[in-house]
Design a protein around this motif. Structure first.
Motif, PDB file in Angstrom:
ATOM      1  N   ALA A   1       2.023 -20.397 -24.239  1.00 28.80           N
ATOM      2  CA  ALA A   1       1.576 -19.893 -22.927  1.00 28.80           C
ATOM      3  C   ALA A   1       2.746 -19.601 -21.997  1.00 28.80           C
ATOM      4  O   ALA A   1       2.562 -19.408 -20.821  1.00 28.80           O
ATOM      5  N   ASP A   2       3.996 -19.751 -22.420  1.00 25.90           N
ATOM      6  CA  ASP A   2       5.217 -19.497 -21.634  1.00 25.90           C
ATOM      7  C   ASP A   2       5.294 -20.443 -20.416  1.00 25.90           C
ATOM      8  O   ASP A   2       5.360 -20.043 -19.257  1.00 25.90           O
ATOM      9  N   ASP A   3       5.208 -21.872 -20.571  1.00 25.40           N
ATOM     10  CA  ASP A   3       5.255 -22.884 -19.487  1.00 25.40           C
ATOM     11  C   ASP A   3       6.586 -22.810 -18.740  1.00 25.40           C
ATOM     12  O   ASP A   3       7.641 -22.779 -19.374  1.00 25.40           O
TER      13      ASP A   3
ATOM     14  N   SER B   1       6.417 -22.190 -25.873  1.00 27.30           N
ATOM     15  CA  SER B   1       4.977 -22.344 -25.710  1.00 27.30           C
ATOM     16  C   SER B   1       4.342 -21.013 -25.912  1.00 27.30           C
ATOM     17  O   SER B   1       4.863 -19.949 -25.544  1.00 27.30           O
TER      18      SER B   1
ATOM     19  N   ASN C   1       7.635 -32.545 -13.729  1.00 31.28           N
ATOM     20  CA  ASN C   1       7.026 -31.335 -14.288  1.00 31.28           C
ATOM     21  C   ASN C   1       5.872 -31.722 -15.205  1.00 31.28           C
ATOM     22  O   ASN C   1       5.933 -32.703 -15.931  1.00 31.28           O
ATOM     23  N   THR C   2       4.830 -30.952 -15.179  1.00 30.98           N
ATOM     24  CA  THR C   2       3.681 -31.124 -16.068  1.00 30.98           C
ATOM     25  C   THR C   2       3.503 -29.838 -16.858  1.00 30.98           C
ATOM     26  O   THR C   2       4.229 -28.860 -16.632  1.00 30.98           O
ATOM     27  N   LEU C   3       2.536 -29.835 -17.773  1.00 29.23           N
ATOM     28  CA  LEU C   3       2.363 -28.687 -18.655  1.00 29.23           C
ATOM     29  C   LEU C   3       2.010 -27.454 -17.860  1.00 29.23           C
ATOM     30  O   LEU C   3       2.455 -26.347 -18.175  1.00 29.23           O
ATOM     31  N   ASP C   4       1.270 -27.644 -16.953  1.00 30.07           N
ATOM     32  CA  ASP C   4       0.846 -26.470 -16.202  1.00 30.07           C
ATOM     33  C   ASP C   4       1.314 -26.464 -14.760  1.00 30.07           C
ATOM     34  O   ASP C   4       1.027 -25.541 -14.020  1.00 30.07           O
ATOM     35  N   SER C   5       2.046 -27.525 -14.330  1.00 25.76           N
ATOM     36  CA  SER C   5       2.475 -27.575 -12.915  1.00 25.76           C
ATOM     37  C   SER C   5       3.584 -28.603 -12.761  1.00 25.76           C
ATOM     38  O   SER C   5       4.271 -28.927 -13.747  1.00 25.76           O
ATOM     39  N   TYR C   6       3.614 -29.220 -11.544  1.00 24.85           N
ATOM     40  CA  TYR C   6       4.581 -30.281 -11.233  1.00 24.85           C
ATOM     41  C   TYR C   6       4.007 -31.078 -10.066  1.00 24.85           C
ATOM     42  O   TYR C   6       3.048 -30.652  -9.429  1.00 24.85           O
TER      43      TYR C   6
ATOM     44  N   ASN D   1       9.291 -24.621 -15.902  1.00 26.77           N
ATOM     45  CA  ASN D   1       9.682 -25.945 -15.370  1.00 26.77           C
ATOM     46  C   ASN D   1      10.137 -25.776 -13.920  1.00 26.77           C
ATOM     47  O   ASN D   1      11.281 -25.419 -13.635  1.00 26.77           O
ATOM     48  N   GLU D   2       9.197 -26.017 -12.954  1.00 28.30           N
ATOM     49  CA  GLU D   2       9.506 -25.861 -11.523  1.00 28.30           C
ATOM     50  C   GLU D   2      10.522 -26.878 -11.043  1.00 28.30           C
ATOM     51  O   GLU D   2      11.181 -26.707  -9.998  1.00 28.30           O
TER      52      GLU D   2
END
Length: 944
Positions: A27-29, A25, A47-52, A31-32
């Protein structure tokens, strides 16, 4: 391939490449979800693109209640699906919660096609349906029906059965169905007049004999018809009863009753069994009167009088109930059917024959009754049952020691032999008297005989005189009256032919100063049919060897006492003789007046004794005669028979049995000890010292002195003056006891009548010396008056007490009875007043109850002192023994009873005794008013 297809192909390839080789990415995503601690346990990380975000797994719920969550502190907790209002497992099931899921099982009696322990996700659909247990034929016991129910079943005993616990339903394992005995019920299911027979699960009904049912017998419930028993009329059958009988129907039975004039073969009116018939009644069993002979005929009867009876209507045979058979008096025939020298006695329907005096039935005449002259008693009739006498009759040589005895015995028998040798010859009373006088005058010889020999010889002498006199009466040529006198024997005889013209006429016979009186009514009771002979005999000197040592009285009315009597013979021996004497005694007595050998003393008591040959060979006894009159010179006896008689004088004292003696002395000693304790208690015990104890003290002192003087001086009869003084003091002291009891009763009565006075004695209405003057003075007056009226009444020959012969004892018993009656009235009146006060004055209840207790104790004291003297009046008759023991026990223990009543039953006295025994001092704060004080009377006001 078209353009669109090509474009699609490349699109898929690009997607695959992106998936396999993802592009970094821009944006360097991060994976929490790669971190396992991002989400809590039992949660899924997305996991989501910007969070979880985290979501709890199925069967769990977040602690914040959100479906998606992130952040620390949130946990996933298990959801209890089973606690929901609607169970996820459905009806008839059991839900068990598990971690993140649940488990379903069916309730007992239900099943699911998936089986139990079903977990969501397992194959199939879980649903519980009812299990039909009744499909198993062995599920219920025998004689039971299975009834299925949702989730269960029940076993019900069939009709006519019940469980072993007595119910219809089977309620537990092991129960069985047992048959119900319907016939044992209180009300039979078959109804009246029936027999119920129990069967397995049912019952059978049958009618009793004599009853029937339209359904017939052996009816079982469920069969057609209704079972009920009705009476069968057996009398509808004309042949049911035998000939000459009438049928009587009754419920369930019938009876055959023989017609009038007939009876059954068993002798009854009713036919009682098969085979019985009615036969003609034998009227002779009850139709004819007494003293008749009845002859039964077919359908009738007739009566004839028995031999010795004649019909009142004069007809030979009769049936009239008014006819009776009268006795025929055969004795009125002339000549008499009994023959000469006989007495014919008519009896009902017959007669009896007896011989006149001096004759007996002739056993040689077996065909007819006849009388021959009877011999009077001869030697063989009067020989006593004595070994020595038998030796004299053997005829062999007599032993020397019996020589004198046998000589006199044979000389006496020779007198009888002379009279018996020729029974038709005249017997001379003079010759008889002279012959027997020679036997009686040998006094020195008689004194050497044993007691048995003396009684045997005396019996033979007496019987010889009697037999010889009767033999003289049998000769018709004998003189009408004659008197024979010898030195040792005197006889006066009379032959009474026509002399009894009046029944109250009396004949007097006299011999040696002794007399006999016999009335015509007594002579007429003689069994002699001819002239009656009466004789009176008096022996001189015979009393010296037939003396008081032969006295024995088995019917002594004083059997409860040891008779320590001094007895002596005090008259000549006399004999009454009469022909045809009755053995059971005369209606009018024969009177004997015997001259006393020595003047009778005042202390002597005469006893009329008769010679009994049946008692130890011969003894003097006191039965059959009573003393009518006794003077210094003569004693008059009344006897119901002609007998050998003498007078014995008795003197001395009648002493008690040893048991009574022991009871009397031990009781008096115990009483004296108790009286000393009571006197010491009344004098020394300050807690109870009052006017009440003052009265008790004087009573105890008087009783102590009286008992002491009684036990030490009542038998001191040697000195007449001293005995008189002792009797006077005893009279005074015993009277003083009763007068002090009278004082106490009067004081109790006056106290309850003056309940408002605080202290009755302290009011100085009555001085104490007045009471002493009354208690000690009045007895002096009574004794002084008694001594002046009858001074000789004090002292007797056997004890120092009041003379009982002339009623002088009532100088003591009279005042005693009067005091007992007055005390009873006063004490009863006192209790009535106290009862009224107890019911109306509540403030005085305690003291009034104490006063009532005093009154009851006074009652007990009156009974103890007075009862003994009253019992003394009843020491006669059949209750003499019991009364003697009661008198002795109560009289000797009077002091003990008083000590128990006034000391041991007083709580304060018991406390003083206990304190004296344990040697404890009485606390100064202890009150002294808790006892029963006669002088303490409640007032109308209270003190603090």
């Amino acid at each position: 391939m078209g353009s669109s297809s090509l474009l699609l192909f490349w699109g898929y390839c690009g997607l695959f490449f992106w998936l396999v080789f993802p592009l970094e990415s821009t944006a360097d995503d991060v994976n929490e979800c790669l971190d396992t601690t991002t989400c809590p346990a039992y949660a899924t990380c997305t996991n989501t693109l910007d969070s979880y975000y985290c979501t709890c797994k199925r069967g769990f719920l977040s602690s914040n209640g959100l479906t998606q969550f992130r952040g620390p502190g949130v946990t996933c907790k298990d959801i209890d699906e089973c606690s929901q209002s609607s169970s996820p497992c459905g009806l008839h099931s059991v839900c068990r919660n598990l971690l993140g899921r649940y488990k379903c099982s069916c309730l007992p009696g239900f099943s699911s096609p998936t089986g139990n322990d079903w977990i969501p996700g397992n194959p199939g659909h879980f649903a519980c349906t009812d299990v039909d247990e009744c499909a198993d034929p062995g599920i219920c016991p025998e004689h039971a029906t299975c009834r299925n129910s949702p989730g269960s079943y029940s076993c019900v005993c069939n009709l006519g059965f019940e469980s072993s616990r007595g119910n219809r339903n089977i309620q537990g394992p092991g129960e069985t169905c047992k048959d119900i005995d319907e016939c044992s019920q209180s009300s039979s299911p078959c109804g009246l007049h029936s027999v119920c027979r129990n069967l397995l699960g049912r019952y059978k009904c049958s009618c009793l004999p004599g009853f029937s049912s339209p359904t017939g017998n052996d009816w079982i419930p469920g069969n057609p018809g209704h079972f009920s028993c009705t009476d069968v009329d057996e009398c509808a059958d004309p042949g049911i009863c035998p000939q000459h009988a009438t049928c009587h129907n009754s419920p369930g039975s019938y009876s055959c009753v023989c017609n009038l004039g007939f009876e059954s073969s068993r002798g009854n009116r009713n036919i009682q069994g098969p085979g019985e018939t009615c036969k003609d009644v034998d009227e002779c069993l009850y139709m004819c009167p007494s003293n008749t002979t009845c002859t039964n005929t077919p359908g009738s009867y007739f009566c004839t009088c028995s031999p010795g009876f004649a019909p009142s209507n004069g007809q030979t045979s009769f049936r009239d109930q008014g006819v009776h058979c009268r006795d025929i008096d055969e004795c009125s025939q002339d000549p008499s059917p009994c023959g000469p020298n006989s007495v014919c006695t008519n009896v009902l329907g017959s007669y009896s024959c007896s011989c006149i005096g001096g004759f007996q039935p002739n056993p040689e005449d077996s065909l007819n009754f006849s009388c021959k002259r009877i011999p009077f008693k001869c030697k063989e009739d009067v020989i006593p049952n004595n070994e020595q006498v038998q030796l004299c009759q053997v005829g062999a040589a007599v032993e020397p020691e019996y020589g004198s005895f046998c000589t006199l015995m044979n000389a006496t028998f020779s007198v009888l032999d002379d009279a018996c040798e020729n029974r038709t010859a005249e017997v001379s009373l003079k010759d008889t008297a002279e012959s027997l006088a020679s036997v009686l005058k040998q006094t020195s010889t008689w004194s050497n005989f044993t007691k048995e020999e003396t009684s045997a010889l005396a019996t033979v002498v007496l019987e010889s005189v009697k037999s010889s006199t009767l033999a003289a009466f049998l000769n018709p040529s004998a003189n009408v009256s004659q008197t024979v006198q010898t030195e040792h024997l005197e006889i006066e005889s009379k032959i009474i032919k026509e002399g009894c013209t009046e029944k109250n006429m009396t004949f007097h016979l006299k011999a040696k100063g002794d007399k006999m009186e016999i009335t015509c009514s007594t002579i007429e009771e003689s069994d002699s049919a001819g002239p009656t002979g009466v004789a009176f005999v008096s022996f001189w000197g015979m009393e010296s060897f037939l003396d008081e040592s032969f006295f024995q009285d088995p019917q002594n009315p004083l059997a409860n006492f040891q008779s320590k009597l001094k007895v002596k013979m005090n008259s000549r021996i006399v004999q009454g003789i009469m022909t045809g004497e009755k053995k059971d005694g005369f209606s009018d007595p024969v009177i004997y007046m015997l001259e006393n050998i020595e003047p009778k003393q005042e202390f002597e008591r005469p006893i009329c004794v008769s010679w009994d040959t049946n008692l130890e060979g011969g003894r003097w006894i006191s039965s059959g005669c009573v003393v009518l009159e006794a003077s210094k010179t003569h004693t008059v006896c009344s006897c119901n028979q002609m007998m050998n008689l003498a007078i014995i004088m008795a003197s001395g004292e009648l002493t008690m049995e040893f048991s009574l003696y022991l009871i009397s002395h031990v009781g008096i000693i115990v009483s004296l000890v108790c009286l000393v304790l009571a006197i010491a208690t009344f004098l020394l015990c300050r807690a109870i010292r009052n006017h009440n104890t003052y009265l008790h003290l004087h009573l105890c002192i008087c009783l102590f002195l009286a008992k002491t003087l009684f036990i030490s001086g009542v038998d001191k009869t040697g000195n007449q003056v001293g005995c008189t003084i002792i009797a006077g003091f005893l009279h005074y002291l015993f009277l003083a006891c009763f007068f002090w009891m009278l004082v106490e009763a009067v004081m109790l009565f006056l106290m309850v009548r003056n309940l408002k006075v605080v202290n009755y004695f302290s009011s100085r209405n009555i001085k104490m010396w007045y009471l002493c003057a009354f208690g000690y003075g009045l007895p002096v007056v009574v004794v002084a008056v008694s001594a002046s009226v009858q001074p000789q009444g004090y002292g007797m020959h056997n004890r120092c007490w009041l003379n009982t012969d002339r009623g002088f004892i009532w100088s003591f018993l009279g005042p005693v009875c009067a005091i007992i009656m007055i005390n009873s009235i006063l004490l009863t009146w006192t209790l009535c007043v106290l009862r009224q006060k107890l019911s109306s004055v509540n403030a005085e209840v305690s003291t009034l109850k104490d006063t009532r207790l005093l009154t009851l104790k006074a009652f007990a004291q009156l009974f103890i002192l007075g009862c003994s003297w009253v019992l003394g009046l009843f020491q006669i008759g059949p209750m003499a023994s019991i009364m003697a023991y009661l008198f002795t026990i109560i009289n000797s223990l009077q002091g003990t009873f008083i000590f128990v009543i006034h000391c041991l039953l007083n709580r304060q006295v018991r406390e003083e005794y206990r304190r004296l025994i344990t040697r404890k001092t009485k606390p100064s704060s202890e009150t002294q008013s808790s006892g029963i004080l006669l002088s303490s009377v409640p007032s109308t006001s209270k003190t603090g």
